[in-house]
Design a protein around this motif. Structure first.
Motif, PDB file in Angstrom:
ATOM      1  N   ASP A   1      -8.990   0.237 -11.281  1.00 25.06           N
ATOM      2  CA  ASP A   1      -7.652   0.403 -12.033  1.00 25.06           C
ATOM      3  C   ASP A   1      -7.715  -0.056 -13.453  1.00 25.06           C
ATOM      4  OD1 ASP A   1      -6.934  -2.399 -12.224  1.00 25.06           O
ATOM      5  OD2 ASP A   1      -6.009  -2.315 -10.350  1.00 25.06           O
TER       6      ASP A   1
ATOM      7  N   SER B   1      -8.696   8.259  -1.638  1.00 32.65           N
ATOM      8  CA  SER B   1      -9.451   8.556  -2.697  1.00 32.65           C
ATOM      9  C   SER B   1      -8.950   9.502  -3.757  1.00 32.65           C
ATOM     10  CB  SER B   1     -10.548   9.605  -1.663  1.00 32.65           C
ATOM     11  OG  SER B   1      -9.582  10.725  -1.224  1.00 32.65           O
ATOM     12  N   GLU B   2      -7.456   9.473  -3.821  1.00 40.74           N
ATOM     13  CA  GLU B   2      -6.888  10.365  -4.894  1.00 40.74           C
ATOM     14  C   GLU B   2      -6.335   9.387  -5.771  1.00 40.74           C
ATOM     15  OE1 GLU B   2      -3.265  12.111  -3.391  1.00 40.74           O
ATOM     16  OE2 GLU B   2      -3.067  10.732  -1.984  1.00 40.74           O
ATOM     17  N   ALA B   3      -6.465   9.993  -7.029  1.00 42.72           N
ATOM     18  CA  ALA B   3      -5.991   8.968  -8.348  1.00 42.72           C
ATOM     19  C   ALA B   3      -4.429   8.887  -8.015  1.00 42.72           C
ATOM     20  CB  ALA B   3      -6.250   9.773  -9.412  1.00 42.72           C
TER      21      ALA B   3
ATOM     22  N   GLU C   1      -1.621  11.783  -6.839  1.00 38.42           N
ATOM     23  CA  GLU C   1      -1.824  13.148  -6.994  1.00 38.42           C
ATOM     24  C   GLU C   1      -1.298  14.009  -6.042  1.00 38.42           C
ATOM     25  OE1 GLU C   1      -5.842  13.946  -9.741  1.00 38.42           O
ATOM     26  OE2 GLU C   1      -6.294  13.076  -7.633  1.00 38.42           O
TER      27      GLU C   1
ATOM     28  N   GLN D   1      -4.894   4.315 -10.992  1.00 37.37           N
ATOM     29  CA  GLN D   1      -5.935   3.658 -10.155  1.00 37.37           C
ATOM     30  C   GLN D   1      -6.683   4.834  -9.168  1.00 37.37           C
ATOM     31  OE1 GLN D   1      -3.494   0.955  -7.549  1.00 37.37           O
ATOM     32  NE2 GLN D   1      -2.367   2.750  -6.377  1.00 37.37           N
ATOM     33  N   TRP D   2      -7.849   4.338  -8.666  1.00 33.93           N
ATOM     34  CA  TRP D   2      -8.623   5.474  -8.371  1.00 33.93           C
ATOM     35  C   TRP D   2      -9.427   4.622  -6.982  1.00 33.93           C
ATOM     36  CZ3 TRP D   2      -8.383   5.193 -13.286  1.00 33.93           C
ATOM     37  CH2 TRP D   2      -7.862   6.333 -13.875  1.00 33.93           C
ATOM     38  N   GLY D   3      -9.868   4.987  -5.910  1.00 35.59           N
ATOM     39  CA  GLY D   3     -10.592   4.704  -4.949  1.00 35.59           C
ATOM     40  C   GLY D   3      -9.890   3.597  -4.086  1.00 35.59           C
TER      41      GLY D   3
END
Length: 269
Positions: free
Chosen positions: A162, A190-192, A220, A184-186
Motif C-alpha cells: 500500500d 487480489s483486486e486493487a 476495483e 492498496q493491493w494484495g
C-alpha cells in the motif's frame, strides 16, 4: 479471549509505559514538543518522528459483525508500530499484530477459533512539504506485507502493498484536519483498491484531545467500504500519550469497533 493473551497484552502495556517514565531527563529535554502519533485513528500523521527518535505505538482492539445469526469477533492484541527516524525527514516503520478470531452461531461459540500473527508491516515515511501559505503539510508513506511473515490462519495468498499521501492543515491553535489518499493491493484481496481517510481533531486542553474520522476503501470490482470512528487522547507527558476509541461501519461489515492504546517516544541520539 484467553487469559494468557490478556495477561501478555496488559504486561506489554505496563512494561512500555514504565520504560517511557524511566527515560533520563536529558532525553526528554531534547525535544520539548509533544509527540505526534499515527494512532489511534486510521489517518496517518503527515510528519516523521525526526532523526534519532524511536517511537513505539501499541494497543489492542475488538471488532464484531453479525449477519444471519452468525457473529464474527476479532480480538487484535499488541498492535505495535515501531517508527525510527534515520534522517529528519525519513522514518522506517515496522509493525506486527496478533489476532484471535471467534465465530458464534445464535450466540453459541464454535470450536474453529483462529489465532496468529497478521502479515508483518515493513515501510517508510518521507516528509515532502511543510505547511506554508495555506498549503498543507505532506508526507508519503509506503508499506509492504510479506506473505511468509503471517501465521497460517492469517496468511494471504499474495504479498500486500500500500501507499498513501498524508496531508494536514492547522485550522487554529486548538484544531486541525488531516486526510490520506492512496491505494492498496494484495493481502486480503487480489483486486486493487483506492483508500481514503479524513479526520478532524480538537484539543480541549494541552493534554486532552478528541477526534472524529471517516475512512474507507473503494475496490476495483466490489462494493465500497465506509467506516467512521471517534476517540480521545491524553498526553501524560510530551513523550507519552494514551488513547481510546470506538466506531462502526457505514456500509455492511462492522457492527462495533473499540480499542485502547499507548504511544511513547525515546531519543537514541
Amino acid at each position: 479471549m484467553s487469559m494468557k493473551i490478556k495477561n501478555t497484552f496488559l504486561f506489554t502495556l505496563l512494561l512500555l509505559s514504565g520504560f517511557a517514565f524511566a527515560q533520563d531527563d536529558s532525553q526528554i529535554e531534547v525535544n520539548s514538543t509533544p509527540l505526534v502519533t499515527d494512532r489511534p485513528d486510521a489517518t496517518e500523521a503527515s510528519s516523521t518522528v525526526g532523526q534519532g527518535v524511536l517511537q513505539i505505538e501499541t494497543g489492542g482492539l475488538y471488532e464484531s459483525f453479525e449477519d444471519n445469526s452468525i457473529t464474527s469477533e476479532a480480538y487484535t492484541y499488541n498492535t505495535t508500530l515501531i517508527r525510527y527516524g534515520i534522517l529528519d525527514n525519513i522514518e522506517l516503520r515496522l509493525g506486527w499484530d496478533f489476532v484471535e478470531g471467534v465465530t458464534k452461531v445464535n450466540g453459541n461459540k464454535l470450536d474453529n477459533v483462529t489465532s496468529g500473527l497478521s502479515p508483518l508491516l515493513l515501510g517508510v515515511k518521507l516528509d515532502i512539504a511543510e505547511e506554508k501559505n495555506g498549503m498543507p503539510e505532506i508526507a508519503l508513506i509506503g508499506h509492504v506485507f510479506p506473505v511468509f511473515s503471517a501465521s497460517q490462519d492469517y496468511r494471504p495468498e499474495t504479498t500486500g502493498v500500500d501507499f498513501r499521501f498524508s496531508l494536514s492543515h492547522t485550522l487554529n491553535e486548538r484544531s486541525s484536519i488531516g486526510y490520506n489518499i492512496g491505494g492498496q493491493w494484495g493481502s486480503d484481496s487480489s483486486e486493487a483498491a483506492a483508500i481514503y481517510t479524513v479526520a478532524y481533531g480538537y484539543s480541549f486542553t494541552d493534554k486532552f484531545g478528541v477526534y472524529a474520522e471517516l475512512y474507507g476503501d473503494l475496490p476495483e470490482d466490489s462494493s465500497a467500504n465506509h467506516y467512521w470512528d471517534a476517540g480521545f487522547t491524553y498526553l501524560v507527558s510530551n513523550d507519552l500519550q494514551l488513547d481510546t476509541y470506538f466506531g462502526t461501519s457505514i456500509t455492511k461489515g462492522q457492527d462495533l469497533l473499540i480499542g485502547l492504546g499507548a504511544s511513547f517516544r525515546m531519543f537514541a541520539k
